[in-house]
Design an enzyme around this catalytic site. Structure first.
Site, PDB file in Angstrom:
ATOM      1  N   LYS A 213      26.853  11.717  22.277  1.00  0.00           N
ATOM      2  CA  LYS A 213      27.133  11.300  20.322  1.00  0.00           C
ATOM      3  C   LYS A 213      29.130  11.666  20.769  1.00  0.00           C
ATOM      4  O   LYS A 213      29.779  12.011  21.782  1.00  0.00           O
ATOM      5  CB  LYS A 213      26.896  12.898  19.617  1.00  0.00           C
TER       6      LYS A 213
ATOM      7  N   ASP B  10      28.315   6.858  11.946  1.00  0.00           N
ATOM      8  CA  ASP B  10      27.575   8.071  11.514  1.00  0.00           C
ATOM      9  C   ASP B  10      28.457   8.104  10.005  1.00  0.00           C
ATOM     10  O   ASP B  10      28.823   7.371   9.718  1.00  0.00           O
ATOM     11  CB  ASP B  10      27.273   9.068  13.004  1.00  0.00           C
TER      12      ASP B  10
HETATM   13  P1  NDP Z   1      27.845   8.279   5.356  1.00  0.00           P
HETATM   14  O1  NDP Z   1      29.850   8.704   5.730  1.00  0.00           O
HETATM   15  O2  NDP Z   1      27.786   6.898   5.249  1.00  0.00           O
HETATM   16  O3  NDP Z   1      27.355   9.522   3.706  1.00  0.00           O
HETATM   17  C1  NDP Z   1      27.216  10.311   4.184  1.00  0.00           C
HETATM   18  C2  NDP Z   1      27.142  11.228   2.628  1.00  0.00           C
HETATM   19  O4  NDP Z   1      27.189  12.687   3.140  1.00  0.00           O
HETATM   20  C3  NDP Z   1      28.413  10.408   1.499  1.00  0.00           C
HETATM   21  O5  NDP Z   1      27.856  10.905   0.571  1.00  0.00           O
HETATM   22  C4  NDP Z   1      29.237  12.331   1.615  1.00  0.00           C
HETATM   23  O6  NDP Z   1      29.488  12.533   0.438  1.00  0.00           O
HETATM   24  C5  NDP Z   1      28.499  13.183   1.862  1.00  0.00           C
HETATM   25  N1  NDP Z   1      29.164  13.942   2.931  1.00  0.00           N
HETATM   26  C6  NDP Z   1      29.611  14.350   3.995  1.00  0.00           C
HETATM   27  N2  NDP Z   1      29.878  15.437   4.008  1.00  0.00           N
HETATM   28  C7  NDP Z   1      29.684  16.309   3.405  1.00  0.00           C
HETATM   29  C8  NDP Z   1      29.609  17.533   3.109  1.00  0.00           C
HETATM   30  N3  NDP Z   1      30.183  18.771   4.201  1.00  0.00           N
HETATM   31  N4  NDP Z   1      29.160  17.735   2.088  1.00  0.00           N
HETATM   32  C9  NDP Z   1      28.097  17.296   0.746  1.00  0.00           C
HETATM   33  N5  NDP Z   1      28.467  16.162   1.421  1.00  0.00           N
HETATM   34  C10 NDP Z   1      29.143  15.417   2.656  1.00  0.00           C
HETATM   35  O7  NDP Z   1      26.845   9.055   6.810  1.00  0.00           O
HETATM   36  P2  NDP Z   1      25.824   8.634   7.190  1.00  0.00           P
HETATM   37  O8  NDP Z   1      24.598   8.327   5.472  1.00  0.00           O
HETATM   38  O9  NDP Z   1      25.130   7.606   7.740  1.00  0.00           O
HETATM   39  O10 NDP Z   1      25.392   9.323   7.598  1.00  0.00           O
HETATM   40  C11 NDP Z   1      24.539  10.215   6.860  1.00  0.00           C
HETATM   41  C12 NDP Z   1      23.436  11.579   7.776  1.00  0.00           C
HETATM   42  O11 NDP Z   1      22.768  10.787   8.785  1.00  0.00           O
HETATM   43  C13 NDP Z   1      24.408  12.708   9.155  1.00  0.00           C
HETATM   44  O12 NDP Z   1      23.741  13.587   8.738  1.00  0.00           O
HETATM   45  C14 NDP Z   1      24.407  11.977  10.024  1.00  0.00           C
HETATM   46  O13 NDP Z   1      24.103  12.058  11.352  1.00  0.00           O
HETATM   47  C15 NDP Z   1      23.134  11.001   9.799  1.00  0.00           C
HETATM   48  N6  NDP Z   1      22.437  10.293  10.220  1.00  0.00           N
HETATM   49  C16 NDP Z   1      22.801   8.857  10.246  1.00  0.00           C
HETATM   50  C17 NDP Z   1      22.721   7.887  10.732  1.00  0.00           C
HETATM   51  C18 NDP Z   1      22.854   6.032  10.191  1.00  0.00           C
HETATM   52  O14 NDP Z   1      22.362   5.521  10.586  1.00  0.00           O
HETATM   53  N7  NDP Z   1      23.617   5.969   9.547  1.00  0.00           N
HETATM   54  C19 NDP Z   1      21.361   7.441  11.525  1.00  0.00           C
HETATM   55  C20 NDP Z   1      21.215   8.993  12.194  1.00  0.00           C
HETATM   56  C21 NDP Z   1      21.276  10.183  11.574  1.00  0.00           C
HETATM   57  P3  NDP Z   1      31.949  11.680   0.365  1.00  0.00           P
HETATM   58  O15 NDP Z   1      31.715  10.250   0.363  1.00  0.00           O
HETATM   59  O16 NDP Z   1      32.570  12.799  -0.321  1.00  0.00           O
HETATM   60  O17 NDP Z   1      32.478  12.249   1.692  1.00  0.00           O
END
Ligand code: NDP
Length: 445
Positions: A126, A166
């Site tokens: 990671k 991510d």
């Molecule tokens: P994105 O950046 O596309 O989206 C993240 C979302 O979560 C946004 O809506 C963001 O809001 C919100 N968010 C981020 N940080 C916070 C916080 N501290 N409090 C509240 N909301 C928050 O990321 P992903 O969708 O890719 O990833 C989301 C989760 O899924 C993570 O934990 C990631 O590790 C996990 N994941 C992702 C994978 C992937 O293929 N993308 C695979 C496996 C796991 P804002 O826009 O306001 O920041």
């Protein structure tokens, strides 16, 4: 816990006292591995748990870049190459101001087991940086990504370490990173996944984590005589995972009534209009509060944790780590939640997980339930190696098979080693056994 696992955990806590997320992830994993190390006394002599919790390599580096005003900014970059027993390191890059070594190490250690569960030949890693892409221009993001890759390129490669997206890293960032890797090395190779479709990406990669989460949750519900159809669902986040989880849940006949971003959440009892969310988040990069301008019957509330007070039968946390604490878990339980599927990594605290399990809520842990993204990333690597592209339907069908397969591996391991229905233990044990076997076969040093 066995003496051996407890000793390794105590030592890990002492040596990494300033890394709370890493300790949290290790506590869950080591606690559930007790029956495994009891059955395999040879692991202790081989120092297997000590080796498992220590990354093979940690790379930290300076990332200088110039902002639009000509001012030089400096961020910190990370790549943790955690375990390569079953394949090249594989895991995403996160760009978020909260990124530090503890967070990257917890994610890397989870990734080892997740990648093992997919059944595909990928090790765990990671990386990321404390750079915040929010509010930056495309040019600033480009300059940051180019500087980041100017250091990272010497540590990665298609058979060495293959990063992906991510939080904060989507198609735009992967493009800038890939371009810089190619420019420096002269190699057109599958060094990153999540690439654009015209230059080596896989169909269905964008959808994979969210879709895969729903396939897993549906398999879990079916094994317990239930189904997604007709259920009310709350999805936190509105990023890559959340959007495609919401889409698949809707296709399966569930109704998504709430979504969020890091500022607040919207509640739309009629069912969230995903076209509006996609336009706001994927095209315009705006805040979710703007949803109510397009759908005036919905409400917006500032702050994130309130989303878990909305009654639902299925909760899908898809934003970030520790977004469901014990109080939020209890609110969900009081409102009759039947199933929780973790789309984000470690979104439930240890106390929240315990509360769900005590209340007999069906609980799908992240490393199993969100493995669809990395699984399709591995399929992207296969397509790159073969110089072929599979159709959306073919990739989606493989994804579904993999996710249903993961559910059964997890379910079987829970029944054999722990308690039937304890999918947290099942996921840790099933993932660990394969990695442990490979580490034992390959010798200690
Ligand atoms: P994105 O950046 O596309 O989206 C993240 C979302 O979560 C946004 O809506 C963001 O809001 C919100 N968010 C981020 N940080 C916070 C916080 N501290 N409090 C509240 N909301 C928050 O990321 P992903 O969708 O890719 O990833 C989301 C989760 O899924 C993570 O934990 C990631 O590790 C996990 N994941 C992702 C994978 C992937 O293929 N993308 C695979 C496996 C796991 P804002 O826009 O306001 O920041």
């Amino acid at each position: 816990m066995s003496d051996y696992a407890q000793r390794v955990l105590d030592d890990l806590k002492a040596r990494n006292a300033h890394e709370p997320e890493f300790i949290q992830a290790a506590t869950e994993i080591l606690t559930t591995l007790k029956p495994v190390v009891d059955r395999h006394p040879e692991y202790e002599k081989a120092g297997l748990l000590e080796r498992y919790v220590e990354p093979e390599r940690v790379i930290m580096f300076r990332v200088p870049w110039m902002d639009d005003k000509g001012q030089v900014q400096v961020n910190r970059g990370y790549r943790v190459q955690f375990n390569s027993a079953i394949g090249p390191y594989k895991g995403g890059l996160r760009l978020h101001p909260s990124v530090n070594l503890s967070i990257i190490k917890f994610l890397g250690m989870e990734q080892i087991l997740k990648n093992s569960l997919t059944g595909l030949p990928i090790g765990g890693g990671k990386g990321g940086s404390d750079f915040d892409p929010k509010g930056k221009s495309d040019n600033e993001v480009q300059r940051f990504c180019q500087s980041f890759m100017t250091e990272l390129y010497r540590h990665v490669g298609k058979d060495v370490d293959v990063p992906a997206g991510d939080i904060g890293v989507g198609a735009r960032e992967i493009g800038f990173l890939y371009g810089q890797y190619k420019r420096i090395t002269g190699l057109y190779e599958g060094v990153l996944t999540g690439k654009g479709l015209t230059w080596g990406g896989s169909l269905a990669r964008k959808e994979a984590t969210g879709f895969g989460l729903c396939y897993f949750v549906q398999a879990m519900l079916e094994a317990n005589g239930k189904s997604v159809a007709g259920k009310t669902v709350v999805v936190s986040g509105s990023g890559n995972v959340a959007i495609y989880a919401a889409q698949k849940i809707t296709e399966m006949g569930g109704k998504v009534v709430a979504m969020s971003d890091s500022n607040g959440y919207i509640h739309d009892p009629a069912g969230v209009n995903l076209a509006v969310i996609k336009q706001l988040k994927e095209v315009e990069r705006k805040r979710i509060r703007e949803y109510v301008n397009a759908v005036p019957t919905a409400t917006y509330t500032e702050g994130c944790s309130g989303i878990w007070t909305i009654p639902c039968q299925i909760a899908l946390p898809c934003a970030t780590q520790n977004e469901i604490n014990e109080a939020s878990a209890k609110a969900l339980i009081a409102n009759g939640v039947e199933a929780v599927g973790e789309g984000a990594n470690m979104p439930s605290t240890l106390e929240a997980t315990a509360a769900f399990q005590q209340a007999k809520v069906l609980f799908a842990p992240a490393k199993a339930a969100n493995a669809g993204g990395v699984a399709v990333s591995a399929l992207e690597m296969s397509q790159n190696s073969m110089r072929l592209s599979w159709s959306f339907e073919e990739v989606d069908a493989r994804l579904k098979d993999i996710m249903v397969g993961i559910f059964h591996k997890v379910d079987d391991a829970a029944k054999e080693y722990a308690t039937s229905g304890d999918y947290v233990a099942g996921a840790n044990i099933a993932g660990f056994l394969k990695v442990a076997d490979a580490m034992m076969a390959q010798g200690a040093v």
